[in-house]
Design a protein around this motif. Structure first.
Motif, PDB file in Angstrom:
ATOM      1  N   ASP A  45      48.523  41.126  35.099  1.00 28.46           N
ATOM      2  CA  ASP A  45      47.088  41.049  34.788  1.00 28.46           C
ATOM      3  C   ASP A  45      46.828  39.819  33.918  1.00 28.46           C
ATOM      4  O   ASP A  45      47.731  39.330  33.222  1.00 28.46           O
ATOM      5  CB  ASP A  45      46.626  42.291  34.024  1.00 28.46           C
ATOM      6  CG  ASP A  45      46.834  43.568  34.807  1.00 28.46           C
ATOM      7  OD1 ASP A  45      45.960  43.907  35.622  1.00 28.46           O
ATOM      8  OD2 ASP A  45      47.891  44.218  34.603  1.00 28.46           O
ATOM      9  N   PRO A  46      45.588  39.290  33.923  1.00 27.12           N
ATOM     10  CA  PRO A  46      45.252  38.225  32.979  1.00 27.12           C
ATOM     11  C   PRO A  46      45.423  38.715  31.546  1.00 27.12           C
ATOM     12  O   PRO A  46      45.011  39.842  31.215  1.00 27.12           O
ATOM     13  CB  PRO A  46      43.783  37.915  33.291  1.00 27.12           C
ATOM     14  CG  PRO A  46      43.555  38.433  34.676  1.00 27.12           C
ATOM     15  CD  PRO A  46      44.451  39.619  34.815  1.00 27.12           C
ATOM     16  N   MET A  47      46.041  37.888  30.728  1.00 29.49           N
ATOM     17  CA  MET A  47      46.337  38.277  29.350  1.00 29.49           C
ATOM     18  C   MET A  47      45.858  37.196  28.398  1.00 29.49           C
ATOM     19  O   MET A  47      45.957  35.997  28.691  1.00 29.49           O
ATOM     20  CB  MET A  47      47.834  38.490  29.165  1.00 29.49           C
ATOM     21  CG  MET A  47      48.466  39.488  30.119  1.00 29.49           C
ATOM     22  SD  MET A  47      47.987  41.184  29.795  1.00 29.49           S
ATOM     23  CE  MET A  47      48.921  41.495  28.298  1.00 29.49           C
ATOM     24  N   ALA A  48      45.347  37.625  27.242  1.00 27.67           N
ATOM     25  CA  ALA A  48      44.898  36.691  26.212  1.00 27.67           C
ATOM     26  C   ALA A  48      45.484  37.115  24.872  1.00 27.67           C
ATOM     27  O   ALA A  48      45.645  38.308  24.604  1.00 27.67           O
ATOM     28  CB  ALA A  48      43.378  36.645  26.131  1.00 27.67           C
ATOM     29  N   GLN A  56      46.357  41.077  24.980  1.00 25.28           N
ATOM     30  CA  GLN A  56      45.413  42.074  25.472  1.00 25.28           C
ATOM     31  C   GLN A  56      45.015  41.733  26.909  1.00 25.28           C
ATOM     32  O   GLN A  56      44.910  40.570  27.280  1.00 25.28           O
ATOM     33  CB  GLN A  56      44.167  42.122  24.590  1.00 25.28           C
ATOM     34  CG  GLN A  56      43.425  40.793  24.473  1.00 25.28           C
ATOM     35  CD  GLN A  56      42.263  40.860  23.505  1.00 25.28           C
ATOM     36  OE1 GLN A  56      42.185  41.765  22.689  1.00 25.28           O
ATOM     37  NE2 GLN A  56      41.347  39.906  23.606  1.00 25.28           N
ATOM     38  N   LYS A  57      44.835  42.776  27.728  1.00 27.26           N
ATOM     39  CA  LYS A  57      44.457  42.571  29.117  1.00 27.26           C
ATOM     40  C   LYS A  57      42.992  42.163  29.226  1.00 27.26           C
ATOM     41  O   LYS A  57      42.148  42.589  28.442  1.00 27.26           O
ATOM     42  CB  LYS A  57      44.690  43.850  29.926  1.00 27.26           C
ATOM     43  CG  LYS A  57      46.151  44.197  30.154  1.00 27.26           C
ATOM     44  CD  LYS A  57      46.277  45.407  31.068  1.00 27.26           C
ATOM     45  CE  LYS A  57      47.738  45.764  31.311  1.00 27.26           C
ATOM     46  NZ  LYS A  57      47.865  46.925  32.224  1.00 27.26           N
ATOM     47  N   THR A  59      39.735  41.212  32.254  1.00 28.28           N
ATOM     48  CA  THR A  59      39.296  41.179  33.646  1.00 28.28           C
ATOM     49  C   THR A  59      39.324  39.728  34.116  1.00 28.28           C
ATOM     50  O   THR A  59      39.318  38.791  33.294  1.00 28.28           O
ATOM     51  CB  THR A  59      37.882  41.740  33.789  1.00 28.28           C
ATOM     52  OG1 THR A  59      36.968  40.873  33.085  1.00 28.28           O
ATOM     53  CG2 THR A  59      37.786  43.146  33.224  1.00 28.28           C
ATOM     54  N   TRP A  60      39.330  39.524  35.405  1.00 25.83           N
ATOM     55  CA  TRP A  60      39.354  38.147  35.913  1.00 25.83           C
ATOM     56  C   TRP A  60      38.060  37.400  35.562  1.00 25.83           C
ATOM     57  O   TRP A  60      38.098  36.190  35.281  1.00 25.83           O
ATOM     58  CB  TRP A  60      39.588  38.136  37.420  1.00 25.83           C
ATOM     59  CG  TRP A  60      41.053  38.103  37.762  1.00 25.83           C
ATOM     60  CD1 TRP A  60      41.822  39.109  38.250  1.00 25.83           C
ATOM     61  CD2 TRP A  60      41.918  36.973  37.593  1.00 25.83           C
ATOM     62  NE1 TRP A  60      43.124  38.688  38.406  1.00 25.83           N
ATOM     63  CE2 TRP A  60      43.212  37.375  38.023  1.00 25.83           C
ATOM     64  CE3 TRP A  60      41.757  35.673  37.141  1.00 25.83           C
ATOM     65  CZ2 TRP A  60      44.313  36.519  38.008  1.00 25.83           C
ATOM     66  CZ3 TRP A  60      42.851  34.819  37.121  1.00 25.83           C
ATOM     67  CH2 TRP A  60      44.097  35.241  37.547  1.00 25.83           C
ATOM     68  N   ASP A  61      36.942  38.091  35.576  1.00 25.01           N
ATOM     69  CA  ASP A  61      35.690  37.419  35.207  1.00 25.01           C
ATOM     70  C   ASP A  61      35.745  36.939  33.758  1.00 25.01           C
ATOM     71  O   ASP A  61      35.304  35.818  33.446  1.00 25.01           O
ATOM     72  CB  ASP A  61      34.512  38.372  35.391  1.00 25.01           C
ATOM     73  CG  ASP A  61      34.209  38.644  36.855  1.00 25.01           C
ATOM     74  OD1 ASP A  61      34.637  37.831  37.700  1.00 25.01           O
ATOM     75  OD2 ASP A  61      33.564  39.667  37.153  1.00 25.01           O
ATOM     76  N   ASP A  62      36.290  37.772  32.881  1.00 26.71           N
ATOM     77  CA  ASP A  62      36.411  37.385  31.475  1.00 26.71           C
ATOM     78  C   ASP A  62      37.391  36.222  31.328  1.00 26.71           C
ATOM     79  O   ASP A  62      37.127  35.255  30.590  1.00 26.71           O
ATOM     80  CB  ASP A  62      36.875  38.581  30.657  1.00 26.71           C
ATOM     81  CG  ASP A  62      36.834  38.306  29.153  1.00 26.71           C
ATOM     82  OD1 ASP A  62      36.327  37.244  28.750  1.00 26.71           O
ATOM     83  OD2 ASP A  62      37.315  39.166  28.376  1.00 26.71           O
ATOM     84  N   ALA A  63      38.527  36.286  32.044  1.00 28.93           N
ATOM     85  CA  ALA A  63      39.540  35.239  31.929  1.00 28.93           C
ATOM     86  C   ALA A  63      39.013  33.898  32.431  1.00 28.93           C
ATOM     87  O   ALA A  63      39.188  32.857  31.787  1.00 28.93           O
ATOM     88  CB  ALA A  63      40.791  35.652  32.700  1.00 28.93           C
ATOM     89  N   VAL A  64      38.334  33.920  33.593  1.00 34.84           N
ATOM     90  CA  VAL A  64      37.779  32.677  34.141  1.00 34.84           C
ATOM     91  C   VAL A  64      36.684  32.145  33.231  1.00 34.84           C
ATOM     92  O   VAL A  64      36.569  30.932  33.001  1.00 34.84           O
ATOM     93  CB  VAL A  64      37.259  32.909  35.574  1.00 34.84           C
ATOM     94  CG1 VAL A  64      36.482  31.689  36.066  1.00 34.84           C
ATOM     95  CG2 VAL A  64      38.416  33.214  36.525  1.00 34.84           C
ATOM     96  N   VAL A 372      47.123  33.627  29.696  1.00 36.21           N
ATOM     97  CA  VAL A 372      48.071  33.657  30.812  1.00 36.21           C
ATOM     98  C   VAL A 372      47.366  34.246  32.025  1.00 36.21           C
ATOM     99  O   VAL A 372      46.847  35.369  31.967  1.00 36.21           O
ATOM    100  CB  VAL A 372      49.328  34.489  30.470  1.00 36.21           C
ATOM    101  CG1 VAL A 372      50.279  34.536  31.660  1.00 36.21           C
ATOM    102  CG2 VAL A 372      50.031  33.909  29.255  1.00 36.21           C
ATOM    103  N   LEU A 373      47.349  33.470  33.119  1.00 33.18           N
ATOM    104  CA  LEU A 373      46.700  33.896  34.354  1.00 33.18           C
ATOM    105  C   LEU A 373      47.774  34.119  35.405  1.00 33.18           C
ATOM    106  O   LEU A 373      48.464  33.168  35.803  1.00 33.18           O
ATOM    107  CB  LEU A 373      45.695  32.836  34.819  1.00 33.18           C
ATOM    108  CG  LEU A 373      44.643  32.439  33.775  1.00 33.18           C
ATOM    109  CD1 LEU A 373      43.735  31.345  34.311  1.00 33.18           C
ATOM    110  CD2 LEU A 373      43.826  33.660  33.346  1.00 33.18           C
TER     111      LEU A 373
END
Length: 575
Positions: A45-48, A56-57, A59-64, A372-373
C-alpha cells in the motif's frame, strides 16, 4: 521471456526462443523472478512517514495529492529523479516529465561499465558498446572479461561461446581456442584452453605488445590509419619483464590470434578496475583493429543499451547538490543507491527536503524515504525496452497483481503530471512510430498483436564504421601533460602531473611538476611500469595506501603497494 500460467498464476519462466538476445535461454536470476513476484514482504500500500517517524497507510488519491503538492512546492528549488537504466518508454516518460517541471533525470547503474565505454571513446572516439560475435570467433582472448558470469550479456555470450567452442556439423575447421589473461582464475577462465598469468595491472601492455607483433610482422592486412602506431607500440622484449610473461609466449599469442582470421579480444571485469582499466579496453580495441576484426567479430552499430547508462560523476554531482541542500525533491525508481553507494549518499539524503521511492520492496532507499509508492512487479506490468540497437522488446502483464493496491509507476507519473490515459496507452503511442517503420501496410492493431505474440520487433541495426581516434596516443604515454582525477561522493580533485616514457618500459613515469604559486612543495617520486602507480604528495597531507596481492605462477606471493597522497590537504576525506 515466456511465462507458464496455471489458474491465473505464473508457475514457470523460460527464455523467449525468438529473442536475438538470449535465444530461449534464461539466467538463474530470471528463473528466480517468481520469488520476487510472490514475496510476502513486498510493499502492498502507499505509505507515508508521519510526524512521529512511524509509517502510515494512505489511499492512492491522498498519496498522489501529496506528491503533486511536493512537485509544485519544489519547482525552481531542485528536483531530481534517479532511475536504473530505462531504455524504453518509461525512461522517455521520466525525461519528458523532468523537462516539463525543470528537474533532472539521473540514470544510476551499479555496473555501468564506465571503463569499457571510456576505453572505446579513447580508441575510436565513441562511448558506444559494440556487439561481440563470440559465435563466429575462432580465437577468443579475454583480458579479465568474465563473459560467462556477469559481463554485459552473459546469457547470450554463454550460448555463443558454446557454439564457437564445440564441434558442430557443417562447421569448417576445429573449435575456437579460448585464452584467458588475468592474475586470478575466474569461473570464465576455468573454461579456457590456456591461462596466461600477467602481473596485476599490466594486461594492457600485453595487448599492445601483441598488436606490435601483428603490425611489425604484417600478420594481417593493417588498416591504413593503424600504420602510424607501428613505431609507438612496445615490443614483447621491451615489456616482458614488466608483465611477467616471456617475450616468446607473447609472440606466439599474437601470431595465433592473427592466423585464426577470426580473433576476438575482450577486456573488462577485475582487470578494468585498475587505474589503467580504460587503457586496457583501448589496448584490446587496438589489438582487434590491427588484426582486422573490427567490423567482423567486433561490430559497432548493433550497440548495447548500456552506452546510455549514467556515470559515477553525474551521481557524485547529485550527491554534492544534495549535501548543499540544492535538491528539494528526490524521486527514486528501479535503483537502490542507499545500499550500493557509500555512506555519503545516505548522509546526503538527510539534507533533501522530501524523498519519494517508487519501489516494490522495503530496500534501504525506500526505508529512508518520506513517501513510498508500491510499484508493480515486472511480470504484472506493461513496458518495453531496447536492450540492443535494432531490438525492441515488448512486455505485457502475464497475471493480475498479487497485491491489488499496487500501481504501475508509469500510471502514477502520468496522473501526477495531469496526463490522460494510462501507461499502456503511453507505450502504444510510442510504438505507433515503430508501426510506421515496421508495419508493412498492416493496421496498428495487427502490428501490435503480432509484436506481443513474438515479444517485440527484431531488426538488424546498420553497421557503424569506426577509425582510430586522436586520443589513442594516451596508450603510448605520448601525452606531454595529463592529470590524475580522483572522484568520490565527497568531492573531486584533479592532480596535475607530467609524464614521460620510462627507459625500457611501456609505462608512465611520474616526475616533479611545477607547483602553483603559494602552494606547498611537491615531491612526486615514482617510477613504475604501471600507469600512475605511486605519487607522493607534499608534506602534511594524508596518505592513502592500497595493496594488491597476487600469486605468481611459481607459487610465490608477489605484493605491490601503491601509495597515493593528496596534494590538497583541504580536500575532504572519502569513506
Amino acid at each position: 521471456m515466456h511465462a507458464k500460467v496455471r489458474e491465473g498464476r505464473v508457475i514457470k519462466l523460460e527464455g523467449n526462443p525468438e529473442s536475438p538476445i538470449n535465444q530461449g535461454r534464461l539466467c538463474s536470476r530470471g528463473q528466480a523472478a517468481l520469488q520476487g513476484l510472490y514475496n510476502p514482504d513486498r510493499v502492498t500500500d502507499p505509505m507515508a512517514r508521519g510526524a512521529n517517524g512511524q509509517w502510515q497507510k494512505l489511499t492512492w488519491d491522498d498519496a498522489v495529492g501529496r506528491l503533486q503538492a511536493q512537485v509544485k512546492q519544489a519547482r525552481g528549488k531542485g528536483i531530481a529523479f534517479v532511475t536504473g537504466l530505462e531504455s524504453g518508454s518509461f525512461g522517455e516518460l521520466v525525461d519528458a516529465w523532468m523537462k516539463e517541471i525543470g528537474g533532472r533525470h539521473v540514470t544510476y547503474e551499479p555496473f555501468a561499465f564506465e571503463a569499457l565505454r571510456e576505453g572505446n571513446r579513447i580508441a575510436f572516439g565513441t562511448a558506444a558498446i559494440p556487439s561481440y560475435d563470440f559465435a563466429s570467433a575462432r580465437y577468443i582472448l579475454s583480458f579479465g572479461a568474465d563473459f560467462m558470469e556477469t559481463w554485459l550479456s552473459p546469457v547470450g555470450y554463454q550460448n555463443a561461446f558454446t557454439r564457437a567452442h564445440a564441434f558442430e556439423a557443417g562447421r569448417d575447421g576445429s573449435m575456437a581456442k579460448f585464452v584467458y589473461v588475468g592474475p586470478r582464475l575466474s569461473l570464465t577462465g576455468m573454461s579456457a584452453d590456456e591461462w596466461i598469468v600477467p602481473k596485476p595491472g599490466t594486461e594492457f601492455m600485453l595487448a599492445l605488445a601483441m598488436a606490435s607483433v601483428i603490425l611489425t610482422e604484417r600478420l594481417a592486412p593493417p588498416p591504413p590509419d593503424a600504420l602510424r602506431l607501428q613505431h609507438l607500440l612496445p615490443g614483447p622484449e621491451r615489456i616482458a619483464g614488466s608483465v611477467g610473461v616471456e617475450a616468446g609466449k607473447i609472440q606466439r599469442l599474437a601470431r595465433d590470434f592473427a592466423a585464426s582470421k577470426g580473433g576476438l579480444a575482450v577486456a573488462g571485469g577485475i582487470a578494468a578496475q585498475y587505474g589503467s582499466g580504460a587503457l586496457l579496453v583501448a589496448a584490446a580495441n587496438v589489438l582487434n583493429y590491427v588484426a582486422g576484426q573490427v567490423g567482423k567479430t567486433v561490430k559497432f552499430g548493433p550497440n548495447h543499451a548500456l552506452e546510455a547508462a549514467g556515470s559515477f560523476k553525474q551521481l557524485a554531482d547529485l550527491v554534492a547538490d544534495m549535501r548543499a541542500e540544492k535538491i528539494s525533491l528526490l524521486l527514486v525508481h528501479g535503483a537502490n543507491p542507499g545500499h550500493s553507494l557509500p555512506a555519503a549518499f545516505s548522509e546526503a539524503l538527510g539534507h533533501v527536503g522530501y524523498k519519494v521511492s517508487l519501489a516494490s520492496y522495503w530496500d534501504e532507499t525506500a526505508a529512508a524515504a518520506d513517501l513510498v509508492l508500491p510499484d508493480f512487479h515486472p511480470l504484472e506490468q506493461w513496458n518495453d525496452s531496447r536492450p540492443q540497437a535494432g531490438v525492441y522488446a515488448l512486455q505485457q502483464p502475464v497475471m493480475q497483481p498479487v497485491f491489488p493496491n499496487t500501481r504501475h509507476a508509469g500510471d502514477v507519473l502520468l496522473q501526477v503530471a495531469g496526463k490522460s490515459g494510462g501507461f499502456k496507452d503511453y507505450v502504444q503511442t510510442r510504438w505507433r512510430a515503430l508501426h510506421v517503420r515496421y508495419g508493412h501496410g498492416r493496421s496498428f492493431e495487427d502490428f501490435w498483436n503480432d509484436a506481443l505474440q513474438h515479444g517485440g520487433i527484431y531488426s538488424e541495426a546498420p553497421a557503424q564504421t569506426v577509425r582510430l581516434g586522436p586520443e589513442i596516443s594516451r596508450l603510448m604515454g605520448g601525452a606531454a601533460d595529463t592529470s590524475l582525477q580522483l572522484t568520490t561522493l565527497r568531492g573531486s580533485r584533479s592532480f596535475p602531473i607530467r609524464s614521460r616514457k620510462s627507459p625500457g618500459t611501456a609505462g608512465w613515469r611520474c616526475i616533479p611538476t611545477p607547483r602553483p604559486s603559494g602552494s606547498s612543495p611537491t615531491a612526486m617520486s615514482c617510477s613504475s611500469s604501471r600507469p600512475m602507480e605511486r605519487c607522493v604528495r607534499p608534506s602534511g597531507s594524508r596518505q592513502v595506501s592500497a595493496r594488491t596481492s597476487s600469486r605468481s605462477p611459481r607459487g610465490r606471493d608477489t605484493r605491490r603497494t601503491a601509495d597515493m597522497r593528496r596534494t590538497d590537504p583541504s580536500m575532504p576525506s572519502s569513506s
